[in-house]
Scaffold this active site. Structure first.
Site, PDB file in Angstrom:
ATOM      1  N   ARG A   1      40.205 -25.670 -29.975  1.00 29.87           N
ATOM      2  CA  ARG A   1      39.472 -25.534 -31.235  1.00 29.87           C
ATOM      3  C   ARG A   1      39.552 -24.081 -31.672  1.00 29.87           C
ATOM      4  O   ARG A   1      39.534 -23.169 -30.828  1.00 29.87           O
ATOM      5  CB  ARG A   1      38.005 -25.935 -30.987  1.00 29.87           C
ATOM      6  CG  ARG A   1      37.053 -25.807 -32.162  1.00 29.87           C
ATOM      7  CD  ARG A   1      37.115 -27.036 -33.048  1.00 29.87           C
ATOM      8  NE  ARG A   1      36.029 -27.081 -34.017  1.00 29.87           N
ATOM      9  CZ  ARG A   1      36.130 -26.628 -35.271  1.00 29.87           C
ATOM     10  NH1 ARG A   1      37.243 -26.087 -35.708  1.00 29.87           N
ATOM     11  NH2 ARG A   1      35.097 -26.733 -36.088  1.00 29.87           N
TER      12      ARG A   1
ATOM     13  N   CYS B   1      46.879 -34.944 -33.827  1.00 32.14           N
ATOM     14  CA  CYS B   1      46.038 -33.792 -34.189  1.00 32.14           C
ATOM     15  C   CYS B   1      44.669 -33.863 -33.499  1.00 32.14           C
ATOM     16  O   CYS B   1      44.005 -34.897 -33.506  1.00 32.14           O
ATOM     17  CB  CYS B   1      45.863 -33.756 -35.704  1.00 32.14           C
ATOM     18  SG  CYS B   1      44.781 -32.446 -36.259  1.00 32.14           S
TER      19      CYS B   1
ATOM     20  N   THR C   1      26.864 -20.837 -29.692  1.00 35.50           N
ATOM     21  CA  THR C   1      25.979 -22.000 -29.686  1.00 35.50           C
ATOM     22  C   THR C   1      24.526 -21.601 -29.938  1.00 35.50           C
ATOM     23  O   THR C   1      23.812 -22.281 -30.681  1.00 35.50           O
ATOM     24  CB  THR C   1      26.110 -22.739 -28.339  1.00 35.50           C
ATOM     25  OG1 THR C   1      27.496 -22.951 -28.105  1.00 35.50           O
ATOM     26  CG2 THR C   1      25.421 -24.072 -28.375  1.00 35.50           C
TER      27      THR C   1
ATOM     28  N   SER D   1      33.754 -26.626 -26.286  1.00 35.05           N
ATOM     29  CA  SER D   1      33.256 -25.259 -26.155  1.00 35.05           C
ATOM     30  C   SER D   1      33.484 -24.842 -24.712  1.00 35.05           C
ATOM     31  O   SER D   1      33.956 -25.649 -23.910  1.00 35.05           O
ATOM     32  CB  SER D   1      31.769 -25.255 -26.499  1.00 35.05           C
ATOM     33  OG  SER D   1      31.293 -23.943 -26.584  1.00 35.05           O
TER      34      SER D   1
ATOM     35  N   CYS E   1      46.248 -24.583 -37.693  1.00 31.14           N
ATOM     36  CA  CYS E   1      47.324 -24.557 -38.698  1.00 31.14           C
ATOM     37  C   CYS E   1      46.791 -24.232 -40.089  1.00 31.14           C
ATOM     38  O   CYS E   1      47.554 -23.826 -40.967  1.00 31.14           O
ATOM     39  CB  CYS E   1      48.106 -25.868 -38.704  1.00 31.14           C
ATOM     40  SG  CYS E   1      47.093 -27.324 -38.922  1.00 31.14           S
TER      41      CYS E   1
ATOM     42  N   CYS F   1      50.369 -24.821 -32.466  1.00 30.11           N
ATOM     43  CA  CYS F   1      49.645 -26.096 -32.453  1.00 30.11           C
ATOM     44  C   CYS F   1      49.487 -26.558 -31.000  1.00 30.11           C
ATOM     45  O   CYS F   1      50.475 -26.718 -30.286  1.00 30.11           O
ATOM     46  CB  CYS F   1      50.385 -27.156 -33.253  1.00 30.11           C
ATOM     47  SG  CYS F   1      49.607 -28.775 -33.053  1.00 30.11           S
TER      48      CYS F   1
ATOM     49  N   CYS G   1      41.817 -28.890 -34.337  1.00 30.61           N
ATOM     50  CA  CYS G   1      41.425 -27.527 -33.952  1.00 30.61           C
ATOM     51  C   CYS G   1      41.397 -26.589 -35.149  1.00 30.61           C
ATOM     52  O   CYS G   1      40.761 -25.550 -35.110  1.00 30.61           O
ATOM     53  CB  CYS G   1      42.349 -26.991 -32.861  1.00 30.61           C
ATOM     54  SG  CYS G   1      43.957 -26.458 -33.459  1.00 30.61           S
TER      55      CYS G   1
HETATM   56  C1  FAD Z   1      37.143 -22.672 -26.153  1.00 34.87           C
HETATM   57  C2  FAD Z   1      35.793 -22.279 -26.666  1.00 34.87           C
HETATM   58  C3  FAD Z   1      34.887 -21.681 -25.809  1.00 34.87           C
HETATM   59  C4  FAD Z   1      33.616 -21.348 -26.272  1.00 34.87           C
HETATM   60  N1  FAD Z   1      32.714 -20.855 -25.376  1.00 34.87           N
HETATM   61  C5  FAD Z   1      31.436 -20.689 -25.753  1.00 34.87           C
HETATM   62  C6  FAD Z   1      30.446 -20.357 -24.800  1.00 34.87           C
HETATM   63  O1  FAD Z   1      30.726 -20.222 -23.603  1.00 34.87           O
HETATM   64  N2  FAD Z   1      29.173 -20.210 -25.233  1.00 34.87           N
HETATM   65  C7  FAD Z   1      28.828 -20.387 -26.539  1.00 34.87           C
HETATM   66  O2  FAD Z   1      27.650 -20.255 -26.884  1.00 34.87           O
HETATM   67  N3  FAD Z   1      29.751 -20.682 -27.473  1.00 34.87           N
HETATM   68  C8  FAD Z   1      31.043 -20.858 -27.117  1.00 34.87           C
HETATM   69  N4  FAD Z   1      31.975 -21.223 -28.043  1.00 34.87           N
HETATM   70  C9  FAD Z   1      31.574 -21.332 -29.451  1.00 34.87           C
HETATM   71  C10 FAD Z   1      30.748 -22.594 -29.695  1.00 34.87           C
HETATM   72  O3  FAD Z   1      31.468 -23.712 -29.272  1.00 34.87           O
HETATM   73  C11 FAD Z   1      30.425 -22.696 -31.178  1.00 34.87           C
HETATM   74  O4  FAD Z   1      29.757 -21.536 -31.564  1.00 34.87           O
HETATM   75  C12 FAD Z   1      29.559 -23.911 -31.482  1.00 34.87           C
HETATM   76  O5  FAD Z   1      30.212 -25.089 -31.094  1.00 34.87           O
HETATM   77  C13 FAD Z   1      29.252 -23.955 -32.980  1.00 34.87           C
HETATM   78  O6  FAD Z   1      28.478 -25.081 -33.269  1.00 34.87           O
HETATM   79  P1  FAD Z   1      28.524 -25.736 -34.722  1.00 34.87           P
HETATM   80  O7  FAD Z   1      27.575 -26.871 -34.680  1.00 34.87           O
HETATM   81  O8  FAD Z   1      28.335 -24.691 -35.738  1.00 34.87           O
HETATM   82  O9  FAD Z   1      30.016 -26.265 -34.909  1.00 34.87           O
HETATM   83  P2  FAD Z   1      30.871 -27.335 -34.087  1.00 34.87           P
HETATM   84  O10 FAD Z   1      30.528 -27.313 -32.650  1.00 34.87           O
HETATM   85  O11 FAD Z   1      32.287 -27.099 -34.449  1.00 34.87           O
HETATM   86  O12 FAD Z   1      30.406 -28.743 -34.673  1.00 34.87           O
HETATM   87  C14 FAD Z   1      30.746 -29.148 -35.969  1.00 34.87           C
HETATM   88  C15 FAD Z   1      30.669 -30.660 -36.068  1.00 34.87           C
HETATM   89  O13 FAD Z   1      30.853 -31.030 -37.443  1.00 34.87           O
HETATM   90  C16 FAD Z   1      31.741 -32.128 -37.531  1.00 34.87           C
HETATM   91  N5  FAD Z   1      32.372 -32.074 -38.857  1.00 34.87           N
HETATM   92  C17 FAD Z   1      33.179 -31.091 -39.324  1.00 34.87           C
HETATM   93  N6  FAD Z   1      33.531 -31.356 -40.600  1.00 34.87           N
HETATM   94  C18 FAD Z   1      32.935 -32.525 -40.936  1.00 34.87           C
HETATM   95  C19 FAD Z   1      32.919 -33.303 -42.127  1.00 34.87           C
HETATM   96  N7  FAD Z   1      33.524 -32.901 -43.255  1.00 34.87           N
HETATM   97  N8  FAD Z   1      32.236 -34.477 -42.125  1.00 34.87           N
HETATM   98  C20 FAD Z   1      31.568 -34.892 -41.009  1.00 34.87           C
HETATM   99  N9  FAD Z   1      31.548 -34.173 -39.858  1.00 34.87           N
HETATM  100  C21 FAD Z   1      32.212 -32.998 -39.828  1.00 34.87           C
HETATM  101  C22 FAD Z   1      32.700 -31.906 -36.376  1.00 34.87           C
HETATM  102  O14 FAD Z   1      33.343 -33.110 -36.021  1.00 34.87           O
HETATM  103  C23 FAD Z   1      31.760 -31.378 -35.287  1.00 34.87           C
HETATM  104  O15 FAD Z   1      31.202 -32.432 -34.544  1.00 34.87           O
HETATM  105  C24 FAD Z   1      33.268 -21.558 -27.633  1.00 34.87           C
HETATM  106  C25 FAD Z   1      34.182 -22.144 -28.506  1.00 34.87           C
HETATM  107  C26 FAD Z   1      35.432 -22.517 -28.027  1.00 34.87           C
HETATM  108  C27 FAD Z   1      36.391 -23.195 -28.974  1.00 34.87           C
HETATM  109  S1  SF4 Z   2      44.526 -28.857 -36.573  1.00 33.96           S
HETATM  110 FE1  SF4 Z   2      46.649 -28.233 -36.876  1.00 33.96          FE
HETATM  111  S2  SF4 Z   2      47.106 -26.891 -35.156  1.00 33.96           S
HETATM  112 FE2  SF4 Z   2      45.251 -28.055 -34.602  1.00 33.96          FE
HETATM  113  S3  SF4 Z   2      45.953 -29.860 -33.516  1.00 33.96           S
HETATM  114 FE3  SF4 Z   2      45.789 -30.447 -35.667  1.00 33.96          FE
HETATM  115  S4  SF4 Z   2      47.821 -30.064 -36.473  1.00 33.96           S
HETATM  116 FE4  SF4 Z   2      47.725 -28.950 -34.542  1.00 33.96          FE
END
Ligand code: FAD
Ligand code: SF4
Length: 544
Positions: free
Chosen positions: A302, A513, A338, A58, A519, A490, A516
């Protein structure tokens, strides 16, 4: 897992899929409630990463509202939340200059903290375990199990040890069924099981299509004179053109710099390379000087959901519900999800707790849907619902619309429609080649260099988790018409077009991979299926 096996059957009251902010806050709140009310509620969290936090990336500026509700005394605890935002800046970037502009209200972070969300999740995981939650890292939930009335009654974890040719290898272990009264989907953006269940129960019948972005981030050491603890910078403009939605972020915290770029996946040129754009961003003098003499210590990428209010599906289905970014609760105007991941987890836990105590036997925890719709989180998302689609017509129109929506508090009587990201790609023939900085392994990196910093790993002798649904489309459509967009978008060099003997073939380096999910979103023909690889594989993030 055997210690919790009962009658040869692994079962819990609640199984939570995903150990991110949403899943862990759900688990903590449910455990707190069961302790307060002296109820024995068995809670389990499955996490596909090798450890909690290993797949978490994040920005991250954490709005602490959710945490304040969950752990009111967190400021007195030993936490990885150390840097308060002390200064917000917003810049309009051209190739050579950075012009300081007033910070738009959604980008003001006076109450925020700059954190590594991966580390915050490790800490939340420890709290959950101390409250009696069973956390199983290294296990992914592959498929849902259904009861006789079609309700979800649990999940099956992924099998391990199947070989590339499909045979069972010497280490083969079948998937394990885990039963529960309520399944909570907290898989984050574009969760695989979530999407399957959304389709199965037609939960998108009354909402619009989801929109996405890809976010990439590098973490750098920061010792030079430009470092200012607590500085938060957001940028718009260069290196993205005016038709491409997105912007940069730079956060100074704990002697480090988080540098990132978010790009809306509705972009049109098929040769946009988000990793290359991040490298280009570092050539800007304003950014470059902050990195002088410093070292890049982490990288990650991601997808994030940007559809907001009008893309939220039905949240409850028979036997379970959806929380966090799996449901699409990110506030795109703020680039923050978050706090809503945490708040939705808290609301879900309260609803599930009451549901489990209720004498009425129903598999639907309908109170969750109702409470979310009455919540401040829902109102927050409604207020900004038109901001993201306002950028479909370019940056200027987008900013004018955003200003209008902000001053009118989102009270406009219309809701703009969301459009399909993948369908926006245009033929490669319409675009000149794009050029990115030459990798030097110090400031500018190849994708292979960057992937090395993620610690990602997948056993090579297993079926590839990236499946081309119709291989016949790859060369005539993806390559010939669109120039092979997957090799560009990717961020981990998984897709490579190799030219041999006047033939072009697509090579898939699945072991690179970093999960993220881009794809699974941006392929022009929706021709790539992202399957869950063996649990415990993929990136090993700790700084992101
Ligand atoms: C580059 C970037 C910058 C960001 N900046 C901010 C910011 O500054 N402030 C902010 O508040 N938000 C920010 N966000 C958004 C924030 O990261 C998300 O809103 C937050 O992480 C969502 O939390 P979550 O628990 O819903 O999902 P996630 O953080 O994606 O967690 C999901 C978890 O589930 C696990 N999982 C998925 N599928 C399965 C499965 N089938 N079986 C077992 N485990 C599984 C994954 O491995 C992961 O650990 C940003 C996002 C990105 C990508
Ligand atoms: S999820 Fe798809 S786009 Fe992301 S790293 Fe893996 S192969 Fe590449």
């Amino acid at each position: 897992m055997s210690q919790t096996t009962q009658n040869d059957q692994l079962s819990f009251d609640t199984v939570i899929i995903g150990g991110g902010a949403a899943g862990l806050c759900t688990a903590i709140r449910l455990a707190q409630k069961s302790q307060t009310h002296k109820k024995d509620i068995r809670i389990c969290v499955l996490e596909k990463g090798a450890q909690v936090g290993a797949h978490i990336i994040s920005g991250c500026i954490l709005n602490p509202e959710g945490l304040d509700q969950l752990l009111p005394n967190w400021r007195q605890m030993d936490t990885p939340i150390k840097t308060k935002v002390v200064k917000d800046r917003f810049y309009w970037m051209t190739k050579k200059h950075a012009y300081r502009l007033p910070v738009p209200p959604p980008m003001r972070n006076q109450d925020g903290y700059i954190v590594s969300l991966s580390k915050v999740c490790v800490w939340l995981g420890q709290i959950a375990e101390s409250l009696g939650v069973s956390i199983f890292p290294g296990y992914s939930a592959h498929k849902a199990l259904f009861g006789k009335d079609g309700e979800v009654i649990g999940i099956e974890t992924g099998e391990m040890g199947r070989l590339k040719n499909g045979d069972k290898g010497p280490q083969y272990q079948p998937g394990v069924p885990i039963y529960c009264k309520q399944l909570i989907l907290a898989e984050g953006c574009k969760g695989s099981l979530t999407e399957n269940l959304i389709n199965h129960f037609e939960l998108r019948k009354n909402c619009q299509i989801q929109n996405y972005a890809i976010g990439l981030k590098e973490v750098w050491t920061a010792k030079n004179k430009y470092y200012q603890e607590g500085l938060s910078i957001h940028s718009t403009g260069w290196p993205l053109d005016h038709k491409t939605y997105g912007g940069g972020f730079i956060y100074h915290y704990e002697g480090k710099i988080a540098l990132g770029l978010v790009i809306g996946l509705d972009y049109q040129p098929p040769n946009i390379d988000p990793h290359g754009e991040l490298q280009k961003l570092k050539t800007h003098p304003f950014i470059s000087r902050q990195l002088d003499g410093e070292q890049c210590i982490a990288y990650g990428a991601r997808a994030l959901n940007e559809g907001g209010y009008q893309a939220i599906p039905q949240l409850v289905f028979p036997g379970g519900l959806i929380v966090g970014c799996a449901a699409g609760f990110l506030n795109v105007a703020q680039l923050k999800g978050t706090h809503n991941a945490m708040k939705s987890g808290i609301i879900a836990a309260d609803a599930v707790f009451n549901h489990l105590q209720s004498p009425i036997s129903s598999t639907r925890c309908t109170n969750y849907q109702h409470t979310i719709e009455q919540s401040s989180m829902y109102r927050e998302l409604k207020k900004v619902r038109n901001i993201r689609p306002g950028f479909y017509r370019g940056r200027l129109a987008g900013f004018m619309n955003a200003a209008f929506e902000t001053v009118t508090f989102g009270l406009s009587p219309w809701t703009l429609r969301l459009e399909n990201d993948a369908k926006k790609l245009r033929p490669i023939a319409d675009y000149p080649p794009r050029h990115y900085p030459k990798p030097d392994g110090k400031r500018y990196f190849s994708k292979t260099d960057s992937v090395r910093l993620t610690g990602t790993n997948h056993t090579e002798d297993q079926p590839c988790h990236l499946v081309i649904k119709d291989p016949k489309r790859v060369i005539p459509i993806n390559y010939a018409i669109y120039g092979g967009p997957e090799q560009f978008y990717c961020p981990a060099n998984v897709y490579e077009y190799i030219k041999t003997n006047q033939k072009v073939v697509l090579q898939i380096n699945g072991q690179n991979c970093i999960h993220c999910k881009t794809c699974a979103i941006k392929d022009p023909g929706d021709n790539i299926e992202w399957l869950l690889p063996q649990g415990g594989e993929g990136p090993r993030y700790s700084e992101t």
